[in-house]
Design an enzyme around this catalytic site. Sequence first.
Site, PDB file in Angstrom:
ATOM      1  N   GLU A   3      -2.790 -11.419  14.130  1.00  0.00           N
ATOM      2  CA  GLU A   3      -2.101 -10.467  14.996  1.00  0.00           C
ATOM      3  C   GLU A   3      -2.923  -9.201  15.264  1.00  0.00           C
ATOM      4  O   GLU A   3      -2.719  -8.531  16.274  1.00  0.00           O
ATOM      5  CB  GLU A   3      -0.743 -10.081  14.400  1.00  0.00           C
ATOM      6  CG  GLU A   3      -0.839  -9.395  13.032  1.00  0.00           C
ATOM      7  CD  GLU A   3       0.517  -9.019  12.449  1.00  0.00           C
ATOM      8  OE1 GLU A   3       1.523  -9.050  13.168  1.00  0.00           O
ATOM      9  OE2 GLU A   3       0.560  -8.688  11.246  1.00  0.00           O
ATOM     10  N   GLU A  11       0.816  -1.219   0.000  1.00  0.00           N
ATOM     11  CA  GLU A  11       0.000   0.000   0.000  1.00  0.00           C
ATOM     12  C   GLU A  11       0.857   1.281   0.000  1.00  0.00           C
ATOM     13  O   GLU A  11       0.639   2.185  -0.811  1.00  0.00           O
ATOM     14  CB  GLU A  11      -0.866  -0.042   1.253  1.00  0.00           C
ATOM     15  CG  GLU A  11      -2.169   0.651   1.118  1.00  0.00           C
ATOM     16  CD  GLU A  11      -2.848   0.760   2.481  1.00  0.00           C
ATOM     17  OE1 GLU A  11      -2.372   0.153   3.462  1.00  0.00           O
ATOM     18  OE2 GLU A  11      -3.853   1.492   2.553  1.00  0.00           O
ATOM     19  N   GLY A  12       1.849   1.338   0.907  1.00  0.00           N
ATOM     20  CA  GLY A  12       2.666   2.547   1.042  1.00  0.00           C
ATOM     21  C   GLY A  12       3.464   2.818  -0.221  1.00  0.00           C
ATOM     22  O   GLY A  12       3.513   3.954  -0.719  1.00  0.00           O
ATOM     23  N   THR A  13       4.058   1.767  -0.776  1.00  0.00           N
ATOM     24  CA  THR A  13       4.863   1.905  -1.999  1.00  0.00           C
ATOM     25  C   THR A  13       3.990   2.359  -3.159  1.00  0.00           C
ATOM     26  O   THR A  13       4.371   3.232  -3.940  1.00  0.00           O
ATOM     27  CB  THR A  13       5.484   0.533  -2.359  1.00  0.00           C
ATOM     28  OG1 THR A  13       6.194   0.060  -1.223  1.00  0.00           O
ATOM     29  CG2 THR A  13       6.394   0.626  -3.554  1.00  0.00           C
ATOM     30  N   ARG A  72      -1.386  -8.104   9.561  1.00  0.00           N
ATOM     31  CA  ARG A  72      -1.537  -6.694   9.937  1.00  0.00           C
ATOM     32  C   ARG A  72      -2.974  -6.444  10.405  1.00  0.00           C
ATOM     33  O   ARG A  72      -3.377  -7.066  11.367  1.00  0.00           O
ATOM     34  CB  ARG A  72      -1.158  -5.789   8.759  1.00  0.00           C
ATOM     35  CG  ARG A  72      -0.608  -4.450   9.198  1.00  0.00           C
ATOM     36  CD  ARG A  72      -0.131  -3.647   8.036  1.00  0.00           C
ATOM     37  NE  ARG A  72       1.240  -3.927   7.688  1.00  0.00           N
ATOM     38  CZ  ARG A  72       2.296  -3.264   8.190  1.00  0.00           C
ATOM     39  NH1 ARG A  72       2.115  -2.284   9.029  1.00  0.00           N
ATOM     40  NH2 ARG A  72       3.503  -3.577   7.823  1.00  0.00           N
ATOM     41  N   GLN A 132       6.693 -16.669   8.250  1.00  0.00           N
ATOM     42  CA  GLN A 132       5.640 -16.654   7.231  1.00  0.00           C
ATOM     43  C   GLN A 132       6.046 -15.906   5.963  1.00  0.00           C
ATOM     44  O   GLN A 132       5.405 -16.005   4.921  1.00  0.00           O
ATOM     45  CB  GLN A 132       4.369 -15.988   7.794  1.00  0.00           C
ATOM     46  CG  GLN A 132       3.723 -16.782   8.884  1.00  0.00           C
ATOM     47  CD  GLN A 132       2.816 -15.910   9.749  1.00  0.00           C
ATOM     48  OE1 GLN A 132       1.617 -15.867   9.553  1.00  0.00           O
ATOM     49  NE2 GLN A 132       3.389 -15.202  10.708  1.00  0.00           N
ATOM     50  N   ARG A 133       7.080 -15.085   6.090  1.00  0.00           N
ATOM     51  CA  ARG A 133       7.508 -14.283   4.938  1.00  0.00           C
ATOM     52  C   ARG A 133       8.804 -14.791   4.341  1.00  0.00           C
ATOM     53  O   ARG A 133       9.257 -14.294   3.321  1.00  0.00           O
ATOM     54  CB  ARG A 133       7.740 -12.847   5.416  1.00  0.00           C
ATOM     55  CG  ARG A 133       6.704 -11.908   4.960  1.00  0.00           C
ATOM     56  CD  ARG A 133       6.749 -10.591   5.651  1.00  0.00           C
ATOM     57  NE  ARG A 133       8.021  -9.933   5.700  1.00  0.00           N
ATOM     58  CZ  ARG A 133       8.234  -8.814   6.399  1.00  0.00           C
ATOM     59  NH1 ARG A 133       7.245  -8.287   7.087  1.00  0.00           N
ATOM     60  NH2 ARG A 133       9.386  -8.241   6.409  1.00  0.00           N
ATOM     61  N   ARG A 165      -3.391 -30.637  25.091  1.00  0.00           N
ATOM     62  CA  ARG A 165      -3.333 -29.201  25.381  1.00  0.00           C
ATOM     63  C   ARG A 165      -4.127 -28.399  24.349  1.00  0.00           C
ATOM     64  O   ARG A 165      -4.382 -28.875  23.239  1.00  0.00           O
ATOM     65  CB  ARG A 165      -1.880 -28.710  25.267  1.00  0.00           C
ATOM     66  CG  ARG A 165      -0.989 -29.117  26.402  1.00  0.00           C
ATOM     67  CD  ARG A 165       0.447 -28.774  26.059  1.00  0.00           C
ATOM     68  NE  ARG A 165       1.307 -28.982  27.194  1.00  0.00           N
ATOM     69  CZ  ARG A 165       2.621 -29.162  27.123  1.00  0.00           C
ATOM     70  NH1 ARG A 165       3.221 -29.171  25.947  1.00  0.00           N
ATOM     71  NH2 ARG A 165       3.331 -29.321  28.207  1.00  0.00           N
ATOM     72  N   ASP A 211      -0.264 -10.144   3.280  1.00  0.00           N
ATOM     73  CA  ASP A 211      -1.520  -9.932   4.025  1.00  0.00           C
ATOM     74  C   ASP A 211      -2.768 -10.056   3.137  1.00  0.00           C
ATOM     75  O   ASP A 211      -3.872 -10.191   3.649  1.00  0.00           O
ATOM     76  CB  ASP A 211      -1.519  -8.540   4.670  1.00  0.00           C
ATOM     77  CG  ASP A 211      -0.332  -8.326   5.583  1.00  0.00           C
ATOM     78  OD1 ASP A 211       0.148  -9.321   6.160  1.00  0.00           O
ATOM     79  OD2 ASP A 211       0.118  -7.172   5.718  1.00  0.00           O
TER      80      ASP A 211
END
Length: 343
Positions: free
Chosen positions: A222, A104-106, A172, A274-275, A163, A128
């Site tokens: 997250e 988004e920012g780029t 994000r 994850q990346r 458990r 994301d």
Amino acid sequence: MRIGLLTSGGDCPGLNAVIRSSVLHGIKSYGDEFVGFKGGWRGVIEGDYIDLPRQSVRGLSREGGTILGTSRTHPYNHPHGGPENIAKQLKRHDIDAVIAIGGEGTLAGAKRLADDGIPVVGVPKTIDNDLKATDYTFGFDTAISIATDAMDRLRTTGESHHRCMVAEVMGRHVGWIALHSGMAAGAHAILIPEHRISMDQVCEWVEQVHSRGRSPLVVVAEGFIPEDAEEALAGKGEESDGRPRLGGIGEWVTHQIEAKTGIESRHTTLGHIQRGGNPTGYDRVLATRFGIRALDLVHEQAWGHMAALRGTEIVKVDLTEALDGLKSVPAERYDEAQILFGR
Ligand code: F6P
């Protein structure tokens, strides 16, 4: 043409596949030359780049990360940034156009530069999957595959000890990674920012699963904040965009589950795993197709546009579309996942 490529923002599996396909397509179809700016917009502003001949992209589609490096430098916030300086740098190095690969920012920076006369096109990337203008972004499938594998592993150890296992995934401010990996792994609860529920509800689900002799598996995005936990989570601070600071929610949820249900619980935060690593086949293909289309956009002089996936087609969209808010998980997609929860 002489074309500059850059990768900006957080890295993402598939970036190198975009670089490779743009370069190969440009050399073979148009006789173009390529350079790669190092460290995103910083490389453009400082004239820091490497040549990208054909042999430099050999075998690159399978490699994670980015051979160009990346940074979060904003083209307008750098002391030597802005359209005039960037135009001068491009002229000095004989560069006719820029392909900016980023989130988004780029893309917002690219759009503004295009409006200010810089010949730039975009390629969307983010694990994301939160960009509205494209059905999917590369990196997302890889993240899902890693998160799914991790949950499969959590399940076997969870079942051995009876458990409750909690996995915190990235995303994000949206829950796409949690939704898809949770569905794929057959999680008993998927906690996402778009669908806020209380911890009492989560604990009830966990107890139901546990009472059937199963080991509850919970995936939490997250960005999730439980309905009844604003106060408890206050003081974690804010991101630069004013939203609550991310990360740590998995641990908090796990402690709550254990405290309220008495069921022994463990959490795992998957984080940057994850990346990292090599992209999946799907991401390699999507990134490759984006790179080819972006190169065509350069030759169409479609400045201020980007490649996007609609259905199975790679299409041209105006960058403004990509910046029109986040693509969040619709209620019906969450409801669909609920049908499967084995509680
Ligand atoms: O946008 C991709 C992403 O991996 C998010 O899922 C995550 O919140 C963020 O980047 C982490 O950023 P950084 O690598 O700067 O810690």
